[in-house]
Write an enzyme that holds these catalytic residues in place. Structure first.
Site, PDB file in Angstrom:
ATOM      1  CG  LEU A 161      -6.649  -2.662 -10.458  1.00  0.00           C
ATOM      2  CD1 LEU A 161      -5.588  -1.856 -11.204  1.00  0.00           C
ATOM      3  CD2 LEU A 161      -7.793  -3.019 -11.382  1.00  0.00           C
ATOM      4  CG  ASP A 162      -6.798  -9.992 -10.083  1.00  0.00           C
ATOM      5  OD1 ASP A 162      -7.557  -9.791  -9.119  1.00  0.00           O
ATOM      6  OD2 ASP A 162      -7.113 -10.666 -11.083  1.00  0.00           O
ATOM      7  CB  ALA A 163      -0.801  -9.131  -7.240  1.00  0.00           C
TER       8      ALA A 163
END
Length: 310
Positions: free
Chosen positions: A139-141
């Site tokens: 997942l993106d940060a």
């Protein structure tokens, strides 16, 4: 360890600037090539040169290349706010908070899911690159929600295959600006790095196959809450596809969101949450579904946008 390279300028680079020629020869950025020249690590026919000097075919280049960057390693320390949704001997499912990357990458100095698990005594699979042990998807940060990590080697290989073969059901909720038309649909548009080279991704002809299904859960005056099902898992996929529809995720300034609306709703990142993850358990074969609640910042924004619509 630095590497010494000596070679003649190829005919195809005749007349190019020295920094541009180095960039093409060695796969460096123009900025990095210019730094090598300024530092005296580049000689042309035995003499120092300026980055703007034009090179001639057959001229002899002596270049001292920097050592490749070493792979980052996970820092084992607990991650505040990261909770365990489920765990057994083979898998661990976490609810990832904002500002946490899946694994270490060059340039990222913040917390990671892997570091957080190691820091609280959890074992993860050792398959894959050292900095990505156990990671089967990301997942993106600044995207929150459900994420599974493999603990056993068997689970790692089975889950990697499940994600590759698209048998995992990945569901997200996102609050987007305006109202998509139609209210339910599919975006089938290839994605690759943005031509600007600034870290963004974009719908690009010849990019990687990317398919996003969306359905409107609720339409508000200024925004719509969507249920998203991903067929593919490209970097920034939902953010890119929603932006391509001209309905960017609320708060996602990287992809064209309205900063005024984001400020009004109190969000400082994309309103995007991995609400559920479902897959066959890699050992038992049982179909398992895991869900996560919205974090406080997203729940607050949803409440505000709902109150504005009354």
């Amino acid at each position: 360890m630095a590497e010494q390279r000596s070679l003649p300028v190829p005919d195809g680079l005749e007349g190019e600037r020295l920094d541009a020629a180095l960039s093409r020869l060695f796969g460096l950025s123009r900025t990095r090539a210019a730094e090598l020249i300024v530092d005296g690590d580049v000689l042309v026919d035995g003499s120092p040169a300026a980055k703007s000097d034009r090179v001639h075919a057959g001229a002899w280049l002596d270049v001292t290349l920097p050592p490749p960057p070493s792979a980052p390693t996970p820092v084992a320390e607990p991650v505040p706010g990261m909770t365990i949704v489920y765990e057994d001997d083979d898998i661990v499912v976490v609810n990832k908070p904002i500002g946490v990357a899946a694994h270490p990458t060059t340039g990222w100095t913040g917390p990671t899911v892997i570091g957080g698990l190691l820091g609280t005594g959890h074992r993860v699979a050792t398959s894959g690159a050292a900095e990505r042990q156990g990671i089967v998807h990301r997942l993106d940060a600044n995207t929150t929600g459900a994420m599974v990590v493999a603990k056993s080697e068997h689970a790692y290989s089975r889950l990697k295959r499940a994600f590759k073969e698209r048998t995992v059901d990945k569901r997200y909720h996102t609050l987007v600006q305006g109202h998509p038309d139609p209210l339910r649909g599919t975006v089938d548009a290839p994605i690759d790095r943005h031509p600007a080279g600034d870290g963004r991704f974009a719908v690009v002809a010849g990019g990687k196959d990317s398919v996003t299904h969306y359905d409107t859960i609720e339409a508000f005056r200024a925004a719509s809450l969507l249920d998203i099902k991903l067929e593919t898992g490209r970097t920034h996929q939902i953010r890119v596809h929603m932006s391509a529809l001209r309905h960017p995720c609320v708060g996602d300034m990287m992809y064209g969101a309205d900063p005024t609306l984001a400020a009004r709703l109190g969000v400082s990142r994309q309103w995007l949450h991995a609400v559920s993850l479902a897959f066959e358990h890699p050992v038992t074969g049982e179909w398992m579904t895991f869900t996560t609640d919205y974090p406080d910042d997203l729940a607050h924004a949803l409440k505000v946008v709902g109150e504005e619509s009354r």
